[in-house]
Scaffold this motif. Structure first.
Motif, PDB file in Angstrom:
ATOM      1  N   THR A  54      39.865  45.692  38.214  1.00 55.61           N
ATOM      2  CA  THR A  54      38.498  46.728  37.599  1.00 55.61           C
ATOM      3  C   THR A  54      38.345  46.776  35.969  1.00 55.61           C
ATOM      4  O   THR A  54      37.859  46.279  35.726  1.00 55.61           O
ATOM      5  CB  THR A  54      38.690  48.248  37.198  1.00 55.61           C
ATOM      6  N   ALA A  55      39.934  46.298  35.717  1.00 57.08           N
ATOM      7  CA  ALA A  55      39.832  45.969  34.065  1.00 57.08           C
ATOM      8  C   ALA A  55      38.431  44.551  33.727  1.00 57.08           C
ATOM      9  O   ALA A  55      37.662  44.869  33.122  1.00 57.08           O
ATOM     10  CB  ALA A  55      40.815  45.903  33.300  1.00 57.08           C
ATOM     11  N   CYS A  56      38.561  44.068  34.477  1.00 55.39           N
ATOM     12  CA  CYS A  56      37.356  42.606  34.825  1.00 55.39           C
ATOM     13  C   CYS A  56      36.813  43.415  35.214  1.00 55.39           C
ATOM     14  O   CYS A  56      35.449  42.411  34.575  1.00 55.39           O
ATOM     15  CB  CYS A  56      38.179  41.858  35.519  1.00 55.39           C
ATOM     16  N   TYR A  57      36.612  43.300  35.860  1.00 52.34           N
ATOM     17  CA  TYR A  57      35.195  44.854  36.810  1.00 52.34           C
ATOM     18  C   TYR A  57      34.156  44.543  35.397  1.00 52.34           C
ATOM     19  O   TYR A  57      33.289  44.550  35.052  1.00 52.34           O
ATOM     20  CB  TYR A  57      35.223  44.915  37.569  1.00 52.34           C
TER      21      TYR A  57
ATOM     22  N   PRO B 141      31.977  39.552  44.988  1.00 49.29           N
ATOM     23  CA  PRO B 141      30.387  39.545  44.906  1.00 49.29           C
ATOM     24  C   PRO B 141      29.366  38.706  44.303  1.00 49.29           C
ATOM     25  O   PRO B 141      28.469  37.771  43.923  1.00 49.29           O
ATOM     26  CB  PRO B 141      30.233  40.923  44.856  1.00 49.29           C
ATOM     27  N   ILE B 142      30.467  38.971  42.772  1.00 47.07           N
ATOM     28  CA  ILE B 142      29.813  37.974  41.401  1.00 47.07           C
ATOM     29  C   ILE B 142      29.611  36.159  42.168  1.00 47.07           C
ATOM     30  O   ILE B 142      28.522  35.803  41.706  1.00 47.07           O
ATOM     31  CB  ILE B 142      30.208  37.637  40.374  1.00 47.07           C
ATOM     32  N   LEU B 143      31.339  36.186  42.590  1.00 48.10           N
ATOM     33  CA  LEU B 143      31.746  34.456  43.171  1.00 48.10           C
ATOM     34  C   LEU B 143      30.496  34.031  44.609  1.00 48.10           C
ATOM     35  O   LEU B 143      30.496  32.896  45.097  1.00 48.10           O
ATOM     36  CB  LEU B 143      32.991  33.976  43.463  1.00 48.10           C
TER      37      LEU B 143
ATOM     38  N   ALA C  44      44.413  39.739  35.898  1.00 48.36           N
ATOM     39  CA  ALA C  44      45.044  41.151  36.216  1.00 48.36           C
ATOM     40  C   ALA C  44      44.002  41.908  37.526  1.00 48.36           C
ATOM     41  O   ALA C  44      43.557  42.547  37.437  1.00 48.36           O
ATOM     42  CB  ALA C  44      43.442  41.606  34.760  1.00 48.36           C
ATOM     43  N   CYS C  45      44.104  40.595  38.205  1.00 42.99           N
ATOM     44  CA  CYS C  45      43.535  41.019  39.907  1.00 42.99           C
ATOM     45  C   CYS C  45      44.487  40.120  40.540  1.00 42.99           C
ATOM     46  O   CYS C  45      45.608  39.372  39.344  1.00 42.99           O
ATOM     47  CB  CYS C  45      42.339  41.360  39.631  1.00 42.99           C
TER      48      CYS C  45
ATOM     49  N   THR D  14      36.658  37.885  37.502  1.00 41.34           N
ATOM     50  CA  THR D  14      37.782  38.103  38.506  1.00 41.34           C
ATOM     51  C   THR D  14      38.319  39.355  39.080  1.00 41.34           C
ATOM     52  O   THR D  14      39.015  39.471  38.785  1.00 41.34           O
ATOM     53  CB  THR D  14      38.684  37.403  37.797  1.00 41.34           C
ATOM     54  N   TRP D  15      37.129  39.892  40.021  1.00 41.87           N
ATOM     55  CA  TRP D  15      37.490  41.036  40.528  1.00 41.87           C
ATOM     56  C   TRP D  15      36.767  41.025  42.383  1.00 41.87           C
ATOM     57  O   TRP D  15      36.333  40.368  42.311  1.00 41.87           O
ATOM     58  CB  TRP D  15      37.121  41.874  39.237  1.00 41.87           C
ATOM     59  N   GLY D  16      37.113  41.603  43.114  1.00 45.60           N
ATOM     60  CA  GLY D  16      36.724  41.589  44.277  1.00 45.60           C
ATOM     61  C   GLY D  16      37.367  42.981  45.118  1.00 45.60           C
ATOM     62  O   GLY D  16      37.798  43.705  44.077  1.00 45.60           O
ATOM     63  N   ILE D  17      36.202  43.423  46.262  1.00 48.53           N
ATOM     64  CA  ILE D  17      37.008  43.895  47.025  1.00 48.53           C
ATOM     65  C   ILE D  17      37.841  43.647  48.275  1.00 48.53           C
ATOM     66  O   ILE D  17      37.336  42.526  49.075  1.00 48.53           O
ATOM     67  CB  ILE D  17      36.023  44.378  47.708  1.00 48.53           C
ATOM     68  N   SER D  18      38.452  44.661  48.603  1.00 48.80           N
ATOM     69  CA  SER D  18      39.585  44.349  49.515  1.00 48.80           C
ATOM     70  C   SER D  18      39.872  45.151  51.144  1.00 48.80           C
ATOM     71  O   SER D  18      39.997  47.301  50.577  1.00 48.80           O
ATOM     72  CB  SER D  18      40.404  43.731  49.157  1.00 48.80           C
TER      73      SER D  18
END
Length: 222
Positions: free
Chosen positions: A97-100, A127-129, A195-196, A106-110
């Motif tokens: 979340t901090a990256c988001y 999503p970004i990648l 951080a993820c 470097t963040w994602g949904i799991s």
């Protein structure tokens, strides 16, 4: 057609991920909405995505439960125990979340599935990648999924080989935040902290990292 989420349905879950990615990007420029007691950031996207997934995956009367990072503290102990005895989806709406919040990609949904307390399947969306990773009956696949475009009728996928990484002092090692903050990492390797969990774990699978060192929570494992 009604979908039976007691079974791992890749197409149905990838559609949910597509919607979750749209939500994440719709809130991308919104400021963090809350700081939790542990000092971590929570955004409106975290809550909105978990609400979306709960609408579909949380049906205790049907033996279907959702253990989400943002809502588990509001569940009673009996709910969690029942979830771990039956079919549970373990969700981290935004891992990293901090990256988001800082617009670092470097963040994602799991989403992970546990049946009778055993983790059996998982899916992660970056999503970004535009990368979707998922398991299906012991195999691992990667697909390109752009949530800013209409959901494709079928996913074009690539099966990943089982990781065959061997440790090398010249390889890149991912480490968790707690290790970086608590002391020195005595390794010859270059170390990297993001951080993820989802990105280094996925890239460990693809041999981009030679190791991942640290403490993991339930959502990370799922």
């Amino acid at each position: 057609m009604e979908i039976d989420f007691q079974k791992w349905d890749v197409q149905a879950l990838s559609r949910l991920m597509h919607q979750a990615g749209q939500i994440a990007l719709s809130y991308y420029d919104a400021p963090p909405s809350e700081i939790k007691c542990d000092g971590s950031v929570v955004t409106a996207a975290d809550k909105a995505i978990e609400d979306l997934l709960a609408e579909t995956l949380d049906s205790p009367d049907e033996g279907l439960f959702l253990i989400g990072e943002e809502t588990v503290d509001s569940r009673g102990e009996s709910y969690v125990q029942n979830a771990l005895r039956q079919t549970a989806y373990i969700v981290d709406p935004i891992d990293g979340t901090a990256c988001y919040a800082a617009h670092v990609p470097t963040w994602g949904i799991s989403i992970g599935m546990a049946q009778a307390g055993q983790l059996t399947e998982g899916m992660v969306y970056l999503p970004i990648l535009k990368e979707l990773y998922y398991t299906d009956m012991g195999r691992v696949y990667r697909a390109i999924l752009d949530c800013e475009q209409p959901m494709p009728a079928t996913l074009t996928t690539t099966e990943l080989d089982k990781a065959s990484t061997t440790y090398s002092p010249s390889g890149l090692v991912a480490v968790t935040q707690d290790i970086c903050k608590s002391g020195q990492v005595n390794l010859p390797n270059v170390v990297h902290t993001l951080a993820c969990a989802v990105v280094p774990l996925l890239y460990l699978l693809e041999s981009r990292y030679v190791a991942y060192l640290g403490h993991l929570k339930l959502w990370d494992l799922a």
